[in-house]
Design a protein around this motif. Structure first.
Motif, PDB file in Angstrom:
ATOM      1  N   ARG A 148      -8.000   2.092  -2.359  1.00 52.15           N
ATOM      2  CA  ARG A 148      -7.107   2.018  -1.203  1.00 52.15           C
ATOM      3  C   ARG A 148      -6.060   3.137  -1.228  1.00 52.15           C
ATOM      4  O   ARG A 148      -5.806   3.780  -0.198  1.00 52.15           O
ATOM      5  N   GLU A 187      -5.847   6.298   1.328  1.00 52.33           N
ATOM      6  CA  GLU A 187      -4.588   6.507   2.036  1.00 52.33           C
ATOM      7  C   GLU A 187      -4.056   7.915   1.804  1.00 52.33           C
ATOM      8  O   GLU A 187      -3.645   8.610   2.753  1.00 52.33           O
ATOM      9  N   LEU A 190       0.811  -1.213   0.000  1.00 48.74           N
ATOM     10  CA  LEU A 190       0.000   0.000   0.000  1.00 48.74           C
ATOM     11  C   LEU A 190       0.850   1.271   0.000  1.00 48.74           C
ATOM     12  O   LEU A 190       0.583   2.199  -0.772  1.00 48.74           O
ATOM     13  N   GLU A 191       1.876   1.335   0.820  1.00 52.54           N
ATOM     14  CA  GLU A 191       2.651   2.577   0.900  1.00 52.54           C
ATOM     15  C   GLU A 191       3.434   2.830  -0.385  1.00 52.54           C
ATOM     16  O   GLU A 191       3.575   3.982  -0.802  1.00 52.54           O
ATOM     17  N   SER A 210       0.883   4.125  -2.821  1.00 49.84           N
ATOM     18  CA  SER A 210       0.285   5.401  -2.425  1.00 49.84           C
ATOM     19  C   SER A 210       1.246   6.572  -2.509  1.00 49.84           C
ATOM     20  O   SER A 210       0.814   7.726  -2.661  1.00 49.84           O
ATOM     21  N   HIS A 223      -5.892  10.718   3.657  1.00 51.75           N
ATOM     22  CA  HIS A 223      -5.615  10.784   5.089  1.00 51.75           C
ATOM     23  C   HIS A 223      -4.155  11.090   5.398  1.00 51.75           C
ATOM     24  O   HIS A 223      -3.861  11.689   6.444  1.00 51.75           O
ATOM     25  N   ALA A 224      -3.237  10.698   4.536  1.00 54.36           N
ATOM     26  CA  ALA A 224      -1.817  10.824   4.853  1.00 54.36           C
ATOM     27  C   ALA A 224      -1.182  12.107   4.327  1.00 54.36           C
ATOM     28  O   ALA A 224      -0.164  12.551   4.879  1.00 54.36           O
TER      29      ALA A 224
END
Length: 282
Positions: free
Chosen positions: A142, A146, A104-105, A108, A149-150
């Motif tokens: 996803r 992410e 995910l990171e 993202s 929010h990040a």
């Protein structure tokens, strides 16, 4: 900022909305996560193609540029590789290195950077189901969730630019069952053949849970731009097919909106809305 999985998704989901806001002077950016390299030729009128995924990606880049021009928006690639739509029972594994398999990171990070650079007040993407179970659509939800929010957190993705906090996150609902049934019934009432007949009557449609629609954006004046963007994706969109099966005068009368679900808002707003920027104007 509208975050999509493949080139053509921006034209079939919320396109009239992006065209409307661009025409009103809003800076609109389409972010496309993958190049659509593994997309099939879905337009039966398109010439036979036996090229490589890389060659398909080149074709779809040109199509995307033409679609963005039709909508009057900017567009940015994240640069990930299309996962393809797995078929079979059991489903085959996704190809190594594709978007749907990335951590995910890692997936993202470039979107967080794009948010920090573009600084959108509003983001749109797909709901947690992806709208339909394509691995790239689910991953797009996803990474957009992410990034929303990040991006404003200075402790996260520290090498990806100065923090920026978007105000609102929406999910597209371009093919809600309420819309399909309403248009289907209106077509039948006028003695016309509905392109939605089989789907509306299917067991899957009857069992599909309806997600909440909070926001109906009036877009009837921008159907022409939406249709031009759809036609720009010649590998994917049949100009005589599903998307063009509703007479536009009927659509303007019966369903002149794009539908959205407000997932999160950091500003006060009152539901239902008719503007993605409700609570932000003033």
């Amino acid at each position: 900022m509208a975050v999509h999985a493949h080139p053509d998704d921006e034209s079939s989901k919320g396109a009239a909305t992006t065209a409307r806001y661009a025409a009103e002077g809003v800076d609109v950016l389409i972010v496309t996560c993958t190049g659509g390299e593994r997309g099939d030729i879905l337009n039966p009128q398109y010439p036979p193609f036996d090229g490589t995924p890389e060659q398909m990606g080149e074709i779809r880049r040109v199509e995307m540029a033409n679609a963005a021009a039709a909508l009057g928006v900017r567009q940015q690639w994240l640069g990930f590789v299309d996962s393809g739509l797995p078929e079979g029972d059991p489903l085959p594994p996704l190809p190594e290195g594709c978007f749907g398999l990335l951590p995910l990171e890692e997936a993202s990070a470039p979107l967080v950077q794009a948010v920090r650079e573009f600084r959108p007040h509003v983001m749109t993407t797909y709901d947690p189901t992806g709208g339909y179970p394509h691995p790239d659509h689910i991953m797009t939800h996803r990474v957009a969730f992410e990034a929303f929010h990040a991006a404003g957190d200075p402790e996260r993705y520290r090498d990806r630019g100065e923090p920026w906090t978007p105000s609102k996150l929406y999910y597209n609902h371009g093919f809600s069952m309420k819309r399909l049934r309403t248009v289907h019934e209106a077509m039948l009432a006028r003695g016309l053949e509905s392109p939605f007949g089989e789907w509306v009557a299917s067991r899957a449609a009857k069992e599909m849970p309806e997600r909440e629609v909070t926001t109906l954006v009036p877009v009837a004046d921008f159907f022409e731009q939406r249709d031009a963007a759809l036609r720009a994706h010649a590998t994917q969109i049949d100009p005589d097919g599903f998307f063009f099966g509703i007479p536009r005068d009927l659509e303007r009368e019966i369903w002149p909106w794009d539908e959205y679900e407000l997932a999160e808002s950091r500003v006060p707003t009152t539901l239902p809305e008719d503007d993605l920027f409700a609570g932000l104007r003033g």
